[in-house]
Design an enzyme around this catalytic site. Sequence first.
Site, PDB file in Angstrom:
ATOM      1  N   ILE A 464       1.001   2.553  -0.924  1.00 52.95           N
ATOM      2  CA  ILE A 464       0.320   1.593  -0.052  1.00 52.95           C
ATOM      3  C   ILE A 464       1.205   0.396   0.251  1.00 52.95           C
ATOM      4  O   ILE A 464       0.780  -0.544   0.898  1.00 52.95           O
ATOM      5  CB  ILE A 464      -1.041   1.153  -0.640  1.00 52.95           C
ATOM      6  N   ILE A 602      11.710  -4.167 -15.423  1.00 53.01           N
ATOM      7  CA  ILE A 602      11.630  -4.129 -13.967  1.00 53.01           C
ATOM      8  C   ILE A 602      12.415  -2.912 -13.506  1.00 53.01           C
ATOM      9  O   ILE A 602      13.634  -2.853 -13.629  1.00 53.01           O
ATOM     10  CB  ILE A 602      12.199  -5.432 -13.352  1.00 53.01           C
ATOM     11  N   PRO A 605      14.260  -3.685  -8.841  1.00 54.68           N
ATOM     12  CA  PRO A 605      14.254  -5.153  -8.665  1.00 54.68           C
ATOM     13  C   PRO A 605      13.861  -5.624  -7.266  1.00 54.68           C
ATOM     14  O   PRO A 605      13.115  -6.593  -7.136  1.00 54.68           O
ATOM     15  CB  PRO A 605      15.688  -5.558  -9.002  1.00 54.68           C
ATOM     16  N   LYS A 606      14.350  -4.953  -6.230  1.00 63.51           N
ATOM     17  CA  LYS A 606      14.073  -5.465  -4.878  1.00 63.51           C
ATOM     18  C   LYS A 606      12.593  -5.313  -4.507  1.00 63.51           C
ATOM     19  O   LYS A 606      11.987  -6.235  -3.966  1.00 63.51           O
ATOM     20  CB  LYS A 606      14.949  -4.750  -3.843  1.00 63.51           C
ATOM     21  N   THR A 607      12.032  -4.125  -4.773  1.00 59.49           N
ATOM     22  CA  THR A 607      10.627  -3.950  -4.407  1.00 59.49           C
ATOM     23  C   THR A 607       9.728  -4.746  -5.353  1.00 59.49           C
ATOM     24  O   THR A 607       8.660  -5.205  -4.952  1.00 59.49           O
ATOM     25  CB  THR A 607      10.234  -2.456  -4.399  1.00 59.49           C
ATOM     26  N   LYS A 674       5.392  -2.064 -17.155  1.00 57.57           N
ATOM     27  CA  LYS A 674       3.955  -2.248 -16.972  1.00 57.57           C
ATOM     28  C   LYS A 674       3.689  -2.653 -15.521  1.00 57.57           C
ATOM     29  O   LYS A 674       4.601  -2.994 -14.785  1.00 57.57           O
ATOM     30  CB  LYS A 674       3.436  -3.323 -17.937  1.00 57.57           C
ATOM     31  N   GLU A 678      -1.349  -6.411  -9.485  1.00 54.78           N
ATOM     32  CA  GLU A 678      -2.515  -7.296  -9.590  1.00 54.78           C
ATOM     33  C   GLU A 678      -2.107  -8.679 -10.097  1.00 54.78           C
ATOM     34  O   GLU A 678      -2.533  -9.704  -9.548  1.00 54.78           O
ATOM     35  CB  GLU A 678      -3.578  -6.705 -10.520  1.00 54.78           C
TER      36      GLU A 678
END
Length: 711
Positions: A464, A602, A605-607, A674, A678
Amino acid sequence: MENEIAKKPSTTDGLNRVDGRLKVTGKAKYSAEYNTKGMIYAVLAGSTITSGSIKSIDSKQAESAPGVISVITYLNAPKIPGYQDSASQAKGPLKIFYDEKVYFNGQPVAMVLADTFERAQFAAGLVNVTYNTTPFETRLTKNLGKDVSPHNAKDYLRGREDAYKTAPVKIEQEYLIPTDVHNPMELHAIIANWDGDDKVTVYDKTQGVLSTQRSIAQAFKLTPANVQVTAPFVGGAFGAALRTWPHEIAAVLAAKLTKKPVKLVLSRADMFTSVGYRPHTWQKIGLGATLDGKLTGITHEASGQTSVYEDFTEGVVNISQLMYASPSVNTKYRLVSLNVNTPTPMRGPGEATGAFALECAMDELAHELDMDPIALRMANYADSDPLTGKPYSSKFLSDAYKLGADAIGWGKRTQKPGTVTENGWLAGYGMGAGMFGAYRGSATVVARLLADGTLDIQTAVTDIGPGTGTFMTKIASDIMGIAADQIRVKIGDSSLPPSPTQGGSAITSTVGSAVNDACVQLKQKLKELSGNVEGGSGGYAQILQQHNLPQLEVTVTSKGGPDMAKYAMYSWSVHFMKVLVNPATGVVKVDKAVSVADCGTIVSPKTARSQIIGGTIMGTGMGLMEEVVIDHRYGRLVNNDFANYHVPIQADIPQCEALFVNKPDPYINPMGAKGMGEIATIGVCAALANAVFNATGKRVRDLPITPDKLI
Ligand code: MOS
């Protein structure tokens, strides 16, 4: 900051979004763009009353308008077979074209099918419906006394009830958030096409191709495998496409009736009444503390709005049970049924609402105690899960506080509010923390090494927007030593191996683990074949050639083990805001935003950076601008468009920094990662309200913080 267990440096950390070029060149195909021969167009007509029943429908004029093929209403629609499954239930999802009842303004009452979109839209205005109206309620605050306890939300108590009331220092305040609508850029859209009586293909905007497949199969009593759902690209959703909505069922029905492919694209106005929203919610927080800032009690009550036909519940008060090490906590969550459509999860569902109240209340308590807000949080830092007593799988929120405080320049914050000006504007700093459960579900991935040494990875999951294909590519590239451009990812298709619906910040953890495990197994197989697997793409091609193998394939299902139950798993965030407030006009400008996430490793990193920045911007909209306004005389929305429903634009967010603690979680999954979708939003609007208070001395407890509330 010292990062003792930092992961080994990865050569793919600079990886760009793998589908970025397709998206910016318009080559990425979204649901509404699968145009086929003979396709017809559907437009919905909504109720103009807010409660009551349809008295009569005259569709003759619409039917004889140019290009019109059919007008579907409850009078002529065949009953959807699956609707009978729940026919005896008092409440449930809205059944479209089912009977004469009207529960909210804008509820679809007719659907016009025509050979062009414009003709369908024109004719939709010609359907003449008369109604019997009954009294309605659309105002949450007027109906708080009529709240009811939802069956799935028990009152919670640990320690003493309302312990805050007898504390040496206490605050007790009420907070309100309005209705916010997801409003992703891409309108919800579906193209449905039947093949005979028992097979249907849909291109649909959905967060879960398999959940859409199940819903359509249930509605039309089909074998799930005979419902093909395709959604390779989704232009944002934020929760709005987590479930199958009545308009999707209506499009499938229309295609069945007309035996033609049917396209239905919601209008922007439809988006406000057809695909859910973050519900208007009232909250009350009581906090009690000792003089040195130790919490002795938290009381958190909330009432959120739902529709009259269906209960929607979310974890608004959960964060008060979880966030701080208070010996006494009691919470209560209630629903108020109104003549509105049903809400649905929206980024940080529940927690974003709850964190606004809790994190503002903490700021108010810090002010009362004359204590630094970060120091107050550190004085009540939970070292194990206050709800279950379980150890955390990992928690480095204190590191996040330090990183964020340094980056925003927290040292320049004055404890006394309303005392600092910059070029005539009042300046202030604020912070707010967030948390959200970290999950890992089950996913199946097929990984196929081809003879040329390139790799195919496939699973049903949708993307999404966070960059699912990108992290899948990166994980595979790191393990296999195959360059990212030699890896093809295929997702968003119900015929691929199963993955869960994209939601709850769980997909990197869930699907990432399956990609990881598939690649590890593939490498193992290669090792068994040749003993030497360090060759990357070229090396693999050689191994396959030597063994006369056209390809090497593994299908792996991956899910969490016993550690999932042993540890309390959460992602954490803290948001810092520096705001400037114009003392004459009350305009709030975000001068700088810093969001810090503690969500394990992470992966991409970019997204990841984009994800956090997007969440900060969404939270800024929630804090400063977004609000659905209903004219309660008519029960009708008055700002159901982007001219009047304000969202932040680039100029509203001049400086936005995303920082990561980036320490792996040892228990959740092989990557140590993780969720972050949200927590990117949870806590942002509290940080804004707290910064506005620090700048002005004015405490705004009802969002959004518009200029009129500050002058
Ligand atoms: Mo999210 S609200 O789980 O799409």
